[in-house]
Scaffold this motif. Structure first.
Motif, PDB file in Angstrom:
ATOM      1  N   LEU A 136      56.287  -2.509  80.358  1.00  0.00           N
ATOM      2  CA  LEU A 136      57.701  -2.151  80.269  1.00  0.00           C
ATOM      3  C   LEU A 136      58.427  -3.042  79.253  1.00  0.00           C
ATOM      4  CD1 LEU A 136      60.237  -0.655  81.283  1.00  0.00           C
ATOM      5  CD2 LEU A 136      60.391  -2.356  83.092  1.00  0.00           C
ATOM      6  N   GLY A 137      58.051  -4.315  79.183  1.00  0.00           N
ATOM      7  CA  GLY A 137      58.663  -5.243  78.229  1.00  0.00           C
ATOM      8  C   GLY A 137      58.516  -4.750  76.799  1.00  0.00           C
ATOM      9  N   MET A 138      57.358  -4.170  76.498  1.00  0.00           N
ATOM     10  CA  MET A 138      57.117  -3.588  75.176  1.00  0.00           C
ATOM     11  C   MET A 138      57.931  -2.318  74.982  1.00  0.00           C
ATOM     12  SD  MET A 138      55.132  -0.893  73.952  1.00  0.00           S
ATOM     13  CE  MET A 138      53.385  -0.761  74.117  1.00  0.00           C
ATOM     14  N   GLN A 139      58.014  -1.516  76.049  1.00  0.00           N
ATOM     15  CA  GLN A 139      58.775  -0.254  75.936  1.00  0.00           C
ATOM     16  C   GLN A 139      60.243  -0.522  75.618  1.00  0.00           C
ATOM     17  OE1 GLN A 139      57.987   1.921  79.558  1.00  0.00           O
ATOM     18  NE2 GLN A 139      55.814   2.199  79.094  1.00  0.00           N
ATOM     19  N   LEU A 140      60.744  -1.676  76.100  1.00  0.00           N
ATOM     20  CA  LEU A 140      62.142  -2.035  75.852  1.00  0.00           C
ATOM     21  C   LEU A 140      62.432  -2.306  74.377  1.00  0.00           C
ATOM     22  CD1 LEU A 140      62.882  -4.330  78.932  1.00  0.00           C
ATOM     23  CD2 LEU A 140      63.936  -2.115  78.460  1.00  0.00           C
ATOM     24  N   PHE A 141      61.393  -2.550  73.563  1.00  0.00           N
ATOM     25  CA  PHE A 141      61.609  -2.739  72.125  1.00  0.00           C
ATOM     26  C   PHE A 141      62.127  -1.459  71.467  1.00  0.00           C
ATOM     27  CE2 PHE A 141      57.915  -6.021  71.893  1.00  0.00           C
ATOM     28  CZ  PHE A 141      58.786  -7.056  72.201  1.00  0.00           C
ATOM     29  N   PHE A 142      61.884  -0.304  72.119  1.00  0.00           N
ATOM     30  CA  PHE A 142      62.243   0.982  71.518  1.00  0.00           C
ATOM     31  C   PHE A 142      63.651   1.388  71.933  1.00  0.00           C
ATOM     32  CE2 PHE A 142      57.775   0.460  71.216  1.00  0.00           C
ATOM     33  CZ  PHE A 142      57.454   0.979  69.968  1.00  0.00           C
ATOM     34  N   GLU A 143      64.055   2.593  71.505  1.00  0.00           N
ATOM     35  CA  GLU A 143      65.469   2.952  71.665  1.00  0.00           C
ATOM     36  C   GLU A 143      65.809   3.522  73.041  1.00  0.00           C
ATOM     37  OE1 GLU A 143      66.845   4.535  67.440  1.00  0.00           O
ATOM     38  OE2 GLU A 143      64.719   4.892  67.836  1.00  0.00           O
ATOM     39  N   GLU A 144      64.908   4.377  73.534  1.00  0.00           N
ATOM     40  CA  GLU A 144      65.196   5.027  74.824  1.00  0.00           C
ATOM     41  C   GLU A 144      63.898   5.483  75.465  1.00  0.00           C
ATOM     42  OE1 GLU A 144      67.314   8.690  74.262  1.00  0.00           O
ATOM     43  OE2 GLU A 144      66.233   9.160  72.430  1.00  0.00           O
ATOM     44  N   LEU A 153      66.191  -2.059  73.428  1.00  0.00           N
ATOM     45  CA  LEU A 153      66.673  -3.049  72.459  1.00  0.00           C
ATOM     46  C   LEU A 153      66.784  -2.444  71.064  1.00  0.00           C
ATOM     47  CD1 LEU A 153      64.485  -6.064  73.658  1.00  0.00           C
ATOM     48  CD2 LEU A 153      66.955  -5.829  73.968  1.00  0.00           C
ATOM     49  N   GLY A 154      66.020  -1.392  70.792  1.00  0.00           N
ATOM     50  CA  GLY A 154      66.087  -0.759  69.475  1.00  0.00           C
ATOM     51  C   GLY A 154      65.548  -1.635  68.350  1.00  0.00           C
ATOM     52  N   VAL A 155      64.697  -2.586  68.688  1.00  0.00           N
ATOM     53  CA  VAL A 155      64.068  -3.421  67.663  1.00  0.00           C
ATOM     54  C   VAL A 155      63.107  -2.556  66.837  1.00  0.00           C
ATOM     55  CG1 VAL A 155      62.534  -5.394  67.269  1.00  0.00           C
ATOM     56  CG2 VAL A 155      64.245  -5.485  69.092  1.00  0.00           C
ATOM     57  N   PHE A 156      62.420  -1.653  67.516  1.00  0.00           N
ATOM     58  CA  PHE A 156      61.559  -0.673  66.856  1.00  0.00           C
ATOM     59  C   PHE A 156      62.183   0.710  67.018  1.00  0.00           C
ATOM     60  CE2 PHE A 156      57.597  -3.389  68.062  1.00  0.00           C
ATOM     61  CZ  PHE A 156      57.753  -4.165  66.918  1.00  0.00           C
ATOM     62  N   GLY A 157      62.049   1.544  65.990  1.00  0.00           N
ATOM     63  CA  GLY A 157      62.531   2.913  66.079  1.00  0.00           C
ATOM     64  C   GLY A 157      61.558   3.769  66.880  1.00  0.00           C
ATOM     65  N   PRO A 177      56.349   5.394  68.453  1.00  0.00           N
ATOM     66  CA  PRO A 177      57.116   4.743  67.376  1.00  0.00           C
ATOM     67  C   PRO A 177      57.403   5.719  66.236  1.00  0.00           C
ATOM     68  CG  PRO A 177      55.034   3.575  67.817  1.00  0.00           C
ATOM     69  CD  PRO A 177      54.976   4.879  68.539  1.00  0.00           C
ATOM     70  N   SER A 178      58.593   5.631  65.653  1.00  0.00           N
ATOM     71  CA  SER A 178      58.863   6.509  64.515  1.00  0.00           C
ATOM     72  C   SER A 178      58.047   6.088  63.298  1.00  0.00           C
ATOM     73  CB  SER A 178      60.360   6.589  64.211  1.00  0.00           C
ATOM     74  OG  SER A 178      61.047   5.468  64.648  1.00  0.00           O
ATOM     75  N   ASN A 179      57.691   4.813  63.230  1.00  0.00           N
ATOM     76  CA  ASN A 179      56.828   4.352  62.142  1.00  0.00           C
ATOM     77  C   ASN A 179      55.402   4.161  62.654  1.00  0.00           C
ATOM     78  OD1 ASN A 179      55.466   3.074  60.119  1.00  0.00           O
ATOM     79  ND2 ASN A 179      56.865   1.310  59.973  1.00  0.00           N
ATOM     80  N   PRO A 180      54.478   5.052  62.288  1.00  0.00           N
ATOM     81  CA  PRO A 180      53.111   4.968  62.820  1.00  0.00           C
ATOM     82  C   PRO A 180      52.390   3.682  62.418  1.00  0.00           C
ATOM     83  CG  PRO A 180      53.293   6.719  61.169  1.00  0.00           C
ATOM     84  CD  PRO A 180      54.672   6.198  61.387  1.00  0.00           C
ATOM     85  N   GLY A 185      53.118  -3.790  66.769  1.00  0.00           N
ATOM     86  CA  GLY A 185      53.552  -5.082  66.250  1.00  0.00           C
ATOM     87  C   GLY A 185      54.088  -4.981  64.848  1.00  0.00           C
ATOM     88  N   PHE A 186      54.978  -5.897  64.540  1.00  0.00           N
ATOM     89  CA  PHE A 186      55.494  -6.027  63.187  1.00  0.00           C
ATOM     90  C   PHE A 186      56.056  -7.446  63.074  1.00  0.00           C
ATOM     91  CE2 PHE A 186      58.668  -5.823  59.830  1.00  0.00           C
ATOM     92  CZ  PHE A 186      57.966  -5.170  58.827  1.00  0.00           C
ATOM     93  N   GLY A 187      55.682  -8.150  62.003  1.00  0.00           N
ATOM     94  CA  GLY A 187      56.177  -9.515  61.829  1.00  0.00           C
ATOM     95  C   GLY A 187      55.742 -10.400  62.984  1.00  0.00           C
ATOM     96  N   THR A 188      56.707 -10.945  63.705  1.00  0.00           N
ATOM     97  CA  THR A 188      56.369 -11.812  64.840  1.00  0.00           C
ATOM     98  C   THR A 188      56.650 -11.128  66.184  1.00  0.00           C
ATOM     99  OG1 THR A 188      58.543 -12.819  64.659  1.00  0.00           O
ATOM    100  CG2 THR A 188      56.732 -13.988  63.597  1.00  0.00           C
ATOM    101  N   VAL A 189      56.860  -9.809  66.134  1.00  0.00           N
ATOM    102  CA  VAL A 189      57.154  -9.062  67.362  1.00  0.00           C
ATOM    103  C   VAL A 189      55.936  -8.234  67.750  1.00  0.00           C
ATOM    104  CG1 VAL A 189      58.759  -7.494  68.486  1.00  0.00           C
ATOM    105  CG2 VAL A 189      59.500  -8.814  66.496  1.00  0.00           C
ATOM    106  N   TYR A 190      55.431  -8.457  68.952  1.00  0.00           N
ATOM    107  CA  TYR A 190      54.238  -7.743  69.396  1.00  0.00           C
ATOM    108  C   TYR A 190      54.462  -7.160  70.786  1.00  0.00           C
ATOM    109  CZ  TYR A 190      51.759  -9.997  65.584  1.00  0.00           C
ATOM    110  OH  TYR A 190      51.366 -10.408  64.353  1.00  0.00           O
TER     111      TYR A 190
END
Lengths: 254, 197
Positions: free
Chosen positions: B77-85, B94-98, B145-148, B166-171
């Motif tokens: 769930l923590g990872m799912q929160l990186f997305f928009e909805e 959080l919308g960190v990832f699209g 993810p919108s960006n594959p 993952g991207f940068g320092t976010v996994y």
């Protein structure tokens, strides 16, 4: 593809692992944390930890055992036995359990399953069903509560279906008739419940050999097999069972 | 090294905290943001809507830390929160990832509970020396993810779905590394290596 799971069960009474035959006649088998660590090393996919003394004894003992076990293992871990309220569930989850298993309390108060599922998510809620053959029931199996001592008049297959609807993420299905006999799982009971619900089913009660575990996967379609005595007394290791299964084409984590 | 385990929900954060402690990390479990840390972990417990509600008051602070380069690991769930909805229910991630979080197909058992094979798709420091291996899943939803290119590894349950992003320092991992035995420990060690730089 999800691997079939092998789940050693630790029945705990007063802080020690014990194993009964048909729910009575307890023989002592060891220290929970040590057995948990051994199973984890052998390749157990998960552990289930049932506090069979819960109704009679101090809950603090259980909390300590949960913490001790959770500290030494890095595989998932279910705790059941005497969990009656949201607060009971919260206590074991906060101390390191990944899922709670509820049995008697789920039958007495259906809303508990729903409330637990809404708060913690279905993946956190296991409904344990102790079933016994009965010609009075449509499916041929009746639900018993209070550690297998008290018949409910509920049909076991119907109750499994209802529990899944209420939000159980998994059904832990024990055959009272086969439990402790080491003569094999109740294949018919397991198959009926597997066909009735769309959540994973853990078969329990009767495992005495790797062949029994193979049969409950192959013939009944169980998602996981729970066993106690064959592992506690060192007759087979979890790895032995998994090798046996893999040779017969069952997908296991090895 | 100090890790903030953000306790935004309910249930078991003991296991992930303990897994990090075993690897020599000082763990701070907190319901509020603690800024003086080397990395952050969003553990995987509860439902999307309840979690979105709990993180709402500190949403900007979390996003600032993640975007500001504090290495962050989201689990389940923590990872799912990186997305928009999420299709699981209302609430803003959080919308960190699209992209959004969607339900697994009805053709398979849900929750997807148990050990499945991880298929590594892309090289990344988090999956260094991690080959295709069994890891432990317990979920009914997965990110889209919108960006594959965010997808570092996949697993299959009815469909191939992103198991590591993952991207940068976010996994983020859809499975539970803290419950995935030796393979999971390796991934947590890699995360700690990323934090150490």
């Amino acid at each position: 593809m999800v691997a079939k799971r092998i789940i050693p069960c630790l029945d705990v009474d007063n802080g020690r692992v014990v194993k009964g035959r048909r729910f009575v006649d307890l023989r002592e088998a060891g220290d929970p944390a040590q057995l948990a660590a051994n199973y984890s090393e052998q390749g157990a996919d998960e552990l289930v930890f049932l506090d069979i003394s819960a109704s009679r004894q101090n809950r603090d003992i259980l909390v300590n055992v949960v913490r001790n076990v959770a500290e030494v293992i890095n595989i998932p871990f279910t705790v059941g036995g005497g969990i009656r309220t949201m607060s009971d569930a919260d206590t074991v989850l906060r101390n390191g359990a990944d899922k709670v298993s509820i049995n008697t309390a789920a039958v007495k108060d259906n809303t508990l399953v729903k409330r637990l599922s809404e708060t913690y998510g279905a993946q956190c809620v296991v409904v344990a069903i102790d079933a016994k053959r009965s010609h009075k029931m449509l499916s041929g199996y009746e639900v018993y509560i209070y550690g297998g001592t008290s018949p409910t008049g509920l049909d076991a297959v119907e109750w499994a279906r209802r529990a899944a609807e209420l939000g159980a993420g998994e059904i832990l299905l024990t055959s009272i008739d086969m439990d402790g006999t080491e003569k094999g799982y109740d294949i018919e009971l397991t198959r009926k419940v597997v066909e009735a619900v769309d959540v994973p089913v853990i078969a329990s009660g009767g495992a005495g050999s790797p062949e029994h575990i193979y049969r409950v996967f192959d013939e009944a379609g169980a998602d996981a097999a729970l066993a106690a005595s064959i592992f506690h007394f060192g007759v087979y290791t979890v790895a032995d069972v998994k090798r046996f299964l893999r040779e017969r084409g069952v997908e296991v984590r090895l | 090294m100090r890790a903030l385990v953000l306790h935004y929900g309910v249930g078991n954060v003991f296991s992930v905290s303990h897994a990090l402690k075993r690897l020599g990390v000082e763990v701070i479990v907190s319901e509020k943001i603690v800024k003086d840390v080397d990395c952050m972990v969003l553990p995987g417990v509860g439902s999307f809507s309840a979690a979105a509600e709990r993180i709402a008051p500190m949403r900007d602070e979390i996003v600032d830390m993640v975007r500001g380069g504090v290495p962050t690991l989201g689990i389940c769930l923590g990872m799912q929160l990186f997305f928009e909805e999420s299709e699981e229910g209302p609430g803003r991630g959080l919308g960190v990832f699209g992209g959004k979080v969607v339900m697994l197909p009805p053709s398979v058992k849900r929750p997807h509970m148990g050990w499945s094979m991880l298929h590594v798709k892309r090289e990344s420091p988090l999956l260094e020396n991690v080959d295709n291996t069994w890891v432990y899943f317990n979920h009914s939803y997965h990110p889209r993810p919108s960006n594959p290119q965010l997808v570092l590894a996949e697993a299959n349950h009815g469909i191939d779905f992103p198991a590591v992003v993952g991207f940068g320092t976010v996994y983020g991992t859809q499975f539970h590394p803290e419950k995935s035995s030796v393979a999971g420990e390796k991934i947590l060690r890699n995360f700690i290596k990323i934090v150490r730089g």
